[in-house]
Design a protein around this motif. Structure first.
Motif, PDB file in Angstrom:
ATOM      1  N   UNK A   5       0.858  -1.183   0.000  1.00  0.00           N
ATOM      2  CA  UNK A   5       0.000   0.000   0.000  1.00  0.00           C
ATOM      3  C   UNK A   5       0.894   1.234   0.000  1.00  0.00           C
ATOM      4  N   UNK A   6       0.362   2.363   0.451  1.00  0.00           N
ATOM      5  CA  UNK A   6       1.181   3.552   0.537  1.00  0.00           C
ATOM      6  C   UNK A   6       1.858   3.599   1.899  1.00  0.00           C
ATOM      7  N   UNK A   7       2.876   4.446   2.004  1.00  0.00           N
ATOM      8  CA  UNK A   7       3.716   4.446   3.196  1.00  0.00           C
ATOM      9  C   UNK A   7       2.925   4.807   4.450  1.00  0.00           C
ATOM     10  N   UNK A   8       2.085   5.836   4.389  1.00  0.00           N
ATOM     11  CA  UNK A   8       1.357   6.274   5.579  1.00  0.00           C
ATOM     12  C   UNK A   8       0.419   5.185   6.099  1.00  0.00           C
ATOM     13  N   UNK A   9      -0.218   4.474   5.184  1.00  0.00           N
ATOM     14  CA  UNK A   9      -1.108   3.381   5.592  1.00  0.00           C
ATOM     15  C   UNK A   9      -0.320   2.261   6.250  1.00  0.00           C
ATOM     16  N   UNK A  10       0.813   1.921   5.647  1.00  0.00           N
ATOM     17  CA  UNK A  10       1.649   0.863   6.203  1.00  0.00           C
ATOM     18  C   UNK A  10       2.202   1.269   7.566  1.00  0.00           C
ATOM     19  N   UNK A  11       2.616   2.521   7.698  1.00  0.00           N
ATOM     20  CA  UNK A  11       3.147   2.985   8.976  1.00  0.00           C
ATOM     21  C   UNK A  11       2.097   2.905  10.071  1.00  0.00           C
ATOM     22  N   UNK A  12       0.865   3.257   9.741  1.00  0.00           N
ATOM     23  CA  UNK A  12      -0.226   3.154  10.714  1.00  0.00           C
ATOM     24  C   UNK A  12      -0.398   1.700  11.164  1.00  0.00           C
ATOM     25  N   UNK A  13      -0.337   0.779  10.225  1.00  0.00           N
ATOM     26  CA  UNK A  13      -0.456  -0.639  10.557  1.00  0.00           C
ATOM     27  C   UNK A  13       0.720  -1.102  11.407  1.00  0.00           C
ATOM     28  N   UNK A  39       0.460  -2.697  15.075  1.00  0.00           N
ATOM     29  CA  UNK A  39       0.941  -4.056  15.324  1.00  0.00           C
ATOM     30  C   UNK A  39       2.010  -4.078  16.402  1.00  0.00           C
ATOM     31  N   UNK A  40       2.773  -2.990  16.521  1.00  0.00           N
ATOM     32  CA  UNK A  40       3.777  -2.916  17.579  1.00  0.00           C
ATOM     33  C   UNK A  40       3.122  -3.037  18.950  1.00  0.00           C
ATOM     34  N   UNK A  41       1.985  -2.386  19.139  1.00  0.00           N
ATOM     35  CA  UNK A  41       1.253  -2.491  20.406  1.00  0.00           C
ATOM     36  C   UNK A  41       0.755  -3.920  20.622  1.00  0.00           C
TER      37      UNK A  41
END
Length: 262
Positions: free
Chosen positions: A23-31, A35-37
């Motif tokens: 996907x795009x970077x911002x969407x992936x970063x949000x995921x 997921x880190x949590x």
């Protein structure tokens, strides 16, 4: 009893298809952040169930430790997958790569993404803690010897390319200002200070370029056991480069102010 190590996260959900869908970077970063949590939660749950099993040794506590351990390891694999995806998105959205370099880096990332995807799905077939440990060790070995190397190298090159692009933009501005000042000087205007700052700005961008070149040499020549320390050396060089670029930009801003008569 199974003992699992937490993989060190490279700085900075559920993509379970056979091949990666980016996907795009911002969407992936949000995921990735989300997921880190979840990753931390599964690790804490595993620690609790592991201690319970070590204390009581019952089949129920063993089953719980097995389930929580599986969830933790699946989250761990997926977190690394998302980091690789972040790098993929950065390459696709950013610049600085020619077509051959872009294909090479994307191909390397995709190979590791697919390996992790297949490995992650294998946890569902494991029914003993010993086999779960063995599979965890397999991923740890892959991460230490291949995944981490590719990820750090790719991240370093992306950051250096970004610095290259900024430097190129500043050099373009320098060139235009040089030409404009030649025209203005013909009117008899005193540009002594501006000319001195123009030289300083050029020197700063040259120093920045040298730092970037040194950083790129480090990133593309990773080897041995010290890749993290080498990566940090490259980052320090880019930090120094960025400082030179900020100073060059400051000089350019002052030159523009003089030209505008402010």
């Amino acid at each position: 009893m199974i003992k699992m190590k937490i993989l060190p996260l490279l700085v900075i959900y559920l993509f379970l298809t056979v091949k990666p869908v980016f996907a795009d970077y911002s969407t992936t970063l949000h995921s990735y952040i989300g997921l880190t949590d979840y990753y931390r939660t599964t690790y804490q749950s595993y620690q609790v169930s592991k201690n319970k099993y070590l204390t009581y040794g019952t089949l129920t506590s063993q089953k719980e430790a097995m389930e929580n351990g599986r969830n933790f390891l699946k989250a761990r694999d997926q977190l690394v997958m998302l980091y690789l995806q972040l790098l993929n998105d950065r390459i696709n959205e950013g610049g600085g790569f020619d077509s051959q370099q872009k294909d090479l880096y994307l191909s390397q990332l995709n190979v590791e993404w697919n390996w992790l995807s297949n490995h992650r799905s294998s946890y569902d077939s494991i029914s003993t803690l010993i086999d779960l440990q063995r599979s965890s060790d397999q991923m740890q070995e892959r991460y230490n010897t291949v995944v981490r190397y590719i990820a750090l190298k790719t991240a370093g090159v992306i950051l250096t390319n970004k610095a290259y692009i900024t430097t190129t933009s500043l050099n373009d501005i320098l060139q235009r200002l040089t030409e404009q000042m030649k025209i203005i000087s013909q009117t008899g205007a005193d540009l002594t200070i501006a000319e001195r700052w123009l030289i300083e700005a050029g020197n700063k961008t040259n120093y920045a370029t040298l730092k970037q070149s040194d950083a790129m040499t480090i990133f593309v020549n990773f080897h041995g056991e010290n890749i993290v320390s080498e990566y940090n050396k490259g980052l320090n060089l880019l930090t120094e480069s960025n400082q030179y670029l900020r100073e060059a930009n400051s000089y350019l801003s002052e030159i523009l102010r003089i030209i505008k008569g402010e």
